[in-house]
Design a protein around this motif. Structure first.
Motif, PDB file in Angstrom:
ATOM      1  N   VAL A 209       4.519   4.994   8.810  1.00  0.00           N
ATOM      2  CA  VAL A 209       4.921   5.240   7.421  1.00  0.00           C
ATOM      3  C   VAL A 209       4.978   3.930   6.639  1.00  0.00           C
ATOM      4  O   VAL A 209       4.475   3.831   5.498  1.00  0.00           O
ATOM      5  CB  VAL A 209       6.273   5.972   7.374  1.00  0.00           C
ATOM      6  CG1 VAL A 209       6.821   5.994   5.951  1.00  0.00           C
ATOM      7  CG2 VAL A 209       6.130   7.391   7.909  1.00  0.00           C
ATOM      8  N   ARG A 210       5.583   2.897   7.227  1.00  0.00           N
ATOM      9  CA  ARG A 210       5.677   1.616   6.521  1.00  0.00           C
ATOM     10  C   ARG A 210       4.286   1.026   6.274  1.00  0.00           C
ATOM     11  O   ARG A 210       4.008   0.498   5.191  1.00  0.00           O
ATOM     12  CB  ARG A 210       6.539   0.634   7.317  1.00  0.00           C
ATOM     13  CG  ARG A 210       8.039   0.891   7.218  1.00  0.00           C
ATOM     14  CD  ARG A 210       8.832  -0.271   7.791  1.00  0.00           C
ATOM     15  NE  ARG A 210       8.621  -0.438   9.214  1.00  0.00           N
ATOM     16  CZ  ARG A 210       9.466  -0.057  10.166  1.00  0.00           C
ATOM     17  NH1 ARG A 210      10.616   0.519   9.829  1.00  0.00           N
ATOM     18  NH2 ARG A 210       9.202  -0.265  11.434  1.00  0.00           N
ATOM     19  N   GLU A 212       1.337   2.588   6.030  1.00  0.00           N
ATOM     20  CA  GLU A 212       0.549   3.333   5.047  1.00  0.00           C
ATOM     21  C   GLU A 212       1.122   3.186   3.646  1.00  0.00           C
ATOM     22  O   GLU A 212       0.371   3.189   2.659  1.00  0.00           O
ATOM     23  CB  GLU A 212       0.468   4.804   5.462  1.00  0.00           C
ATOM     24  CG  GLU A 212      -0.369   5.042   6.717  1.00  0.00           C
ATOM     25  CD  GLU A 212      -1.764   4.430   6.617  1.00  0.00           C
ATOM     26  OE1 GLU A 212      -2.439   4.648   5.587  1.00  0.00           O
ATOM     27  OE2 GLU A 212      -2.172   3.711   7.556  1.00  0.00           O
ATOM     28  N   THR A 213       2.427   3.067   3.529  1.00  0.00           N
ATOM     29  CA  THR A 213       3.030   2.797   2.216  1.00  0.00           C
ATOM     30  C   THR A 213       2.580   1.439   1.694  1.00  0.00           C
ATOM     31  O   THR A 213       2.215   1.290   0.521  1.00  0.00           O
ATOM     32  CB  THR A 213       4.569   2.842   2.313  1.00  0.00           C
ATOM     33  OG1 THR A 213       4.983   4.125   2.787  1.00  0.00           O
ATOM     34  CG2 THR A 213       5.207   2.575   0.959  1.00  0.00           C
ATOM     35  N   ALA A 216      -1.133   1.548   0.493  1.00  0.00           N
ATOM     36  CA  ALA A 216      -1.313   2.089  -0.854  1.00  0.00           C
ATOM     37  C   ALA A 216      -0.968   1.046  -1.907  1.00  0.00           C
ATOM     38  O   ALA A 216      -1.677   0.894  -2.914  1.00  0.00           O
ATOM     39  CB  ALA A 216      -0.456   3.334  -1.029  1.00  0.00           C
ATOM     40  N   ALA A 217       0.113   0.305  -1.687  1.00  0.00           N
ATOM     41  CA  ALA A 217       0.540  -0.699  -2.664  1.00  0.00           C
ATOM     42  C   ALA A 217      -0.434  -1.875  -2.725  1.00  0.00           C
ATOM     43  O   ALA A 217      -0.772  -2.364  -3.810  1.00  0.00           O
ATOM     44  CB  ALA A 217       1.941  -1.190  -2.316  1.00  0.00           C
ATOM     45  N   LEU A 236       6.428  -4.900   0.254  1.00  0.00           N
ATOM     46  CA  LEU A 236       6.198  -3.778   1.167  1.00  0.00           C
ATOM     47  C   LEU A 236       5.389  -4.213   2.389  1.00  0.00           C
ATOM     48  O   LEU A 236       5.642  -3.758   3.512  1.00  0.00           O
ATOM     49  CB  LEU A 236       5.484  -2.649   0.429  1.00  0.00           C
ATOM     50  CG  LEU A 236       6.331  -1.894  -0.594  1.00  0.00           C
ATOM     51  CD1 LEU A 236       5.461  -0.993  -1.458  1.00  0.00           C
ATOM     52  CD2 LEU A 236       7.411  -1.073   0.103  1.00  0.00           C
TER      53      LEU A 236
END
Length: 293
Positions: A209-210, A212-213, A216-217, A236
């Protein structure tokens, strides 16, 4: 706005990954950790492959690509833990003779620890009075430059340097997630893979999750090139890399600290990168100023 990679971008990413797998695979990584110094032959190969001249215009011998493509290349470099002042040399291409071809190694003083100062042919910024530091990362020699002093703030980091560092952190975040999942599937305790235990599943899920977040950023910031977007992406990506490497080490247990495993090398590199280009504080200040406005 579409953030899906184009066919050419996927080919670039796969090409860089394949080149690094052939030239700087896991065995070469471990060997480099025990031998100080920059591999100049590898550096020139990167130059020949166009790693440093990626964003130079074609008329100047470059590939004429943009920031999104550079981010993809640096993500792969971070995934492979490729050593050397990659960001500084890439940004110097076209301004410092030989940087684009890999013949010249460039280091930069941007207010934080200076990486590869002794190995550099050209140093951008004031490195007077620099003192060697004992680096936690065996693949990244460091020097400390004395503070600028009251009324003399250090130079603000180049936003593109911040973003490319975030891309390297993203590559590491992705790699440690892969390593953790692989180990969880193959390592057995009490007659079953450790990945069958809920606590390990949660660690692996959090890493994904971290990562892929952050992806995106970072990709979005590469498209907009906005300093605020870059600051958010950097925060991030640093979080995904540092926490991901720690969680990966937790999944590996004691063997993660051994030289046979590459996990600890990723963790140490994330710590060093997190101090580059103003570090977390600079990005936090950028975001805070935007919110106050």
């Amino acid at each position: 706005m579409c953030f899906q990679l184009t066919e050419d971008q996927r080919a670039l990413r796969d090409g860089v990954r394949g080149m690094l797998a052939r030239r700087f695979g896991p065995e070469a990584l471990r060997a480099a950790a025990g031998v100080p110094g920059l591999d100049r032959a590898l550096w020139r190969e990167l130059g020949t492959a166009g790693f440093f001249s990626l964003r130079l215009p074609e008329a100047d011998g470059g590939a004429g690509l943009g920031l999104p493509e550079a981010v993809l290349a640096f993500e792969e470099a971070g995934r492979a833990l490729l050593p050397g002042p990659l960001v500084a040399t890439h940004l110097a291409a076209g301004a410092v003779p030989g940087a684009d071809t890999g013949e010249t190694v460039v280091a930069v003083c941007d207010g934080g620890p200076v990486e590869w100062l002794a190995e550099a042919d050209v140093v951008r910024g004031d490195a007077s009075g620099a003192l060697p530091l004992r680096s936690v990362d065996p693949l990244t020699p460091l020097h400390r430059v004395p503070d600028a002093g009251p009324g003399r703030p250090g130079p603000r980091p180049d936003p593109h340097a911040v973003l490319l560092t975030a891309a390297e952190q993203l590559g590491t975040a992705t790699r440690v997630c892969e390593l953790a999942v692989r180990h969880a599937r193959t390592r057995e305790q009490f007659g079953r893979p450790v990945g069958a235990f809920q606590a390990v599943k949660h660690l692996c899920a959090q890493m994904l999750v971290r990562a892929e977040t952050a992806r995106a950023a970072v990709y979005a910031a590469a498209v907009t090139a906005d300093p605020v977007d870059i600051a958010a992406a950097r925060l991030l990506a640093d979080e995904a890399a540092v926490h991901g490497a720690r969680d990966c080490l937790q999944v590996h247990g004691g063997m993660g600290f051994t030289w046979e495993a590459e996990v600890h090398l990723h963790l140490k590199r994330t710590w060093v990168r997190a101090q580059r280009g103003g570090g977390v504080t600079e990005s936090e200040e950028t975001l805070a100023a935007e919110l106050l406005d």
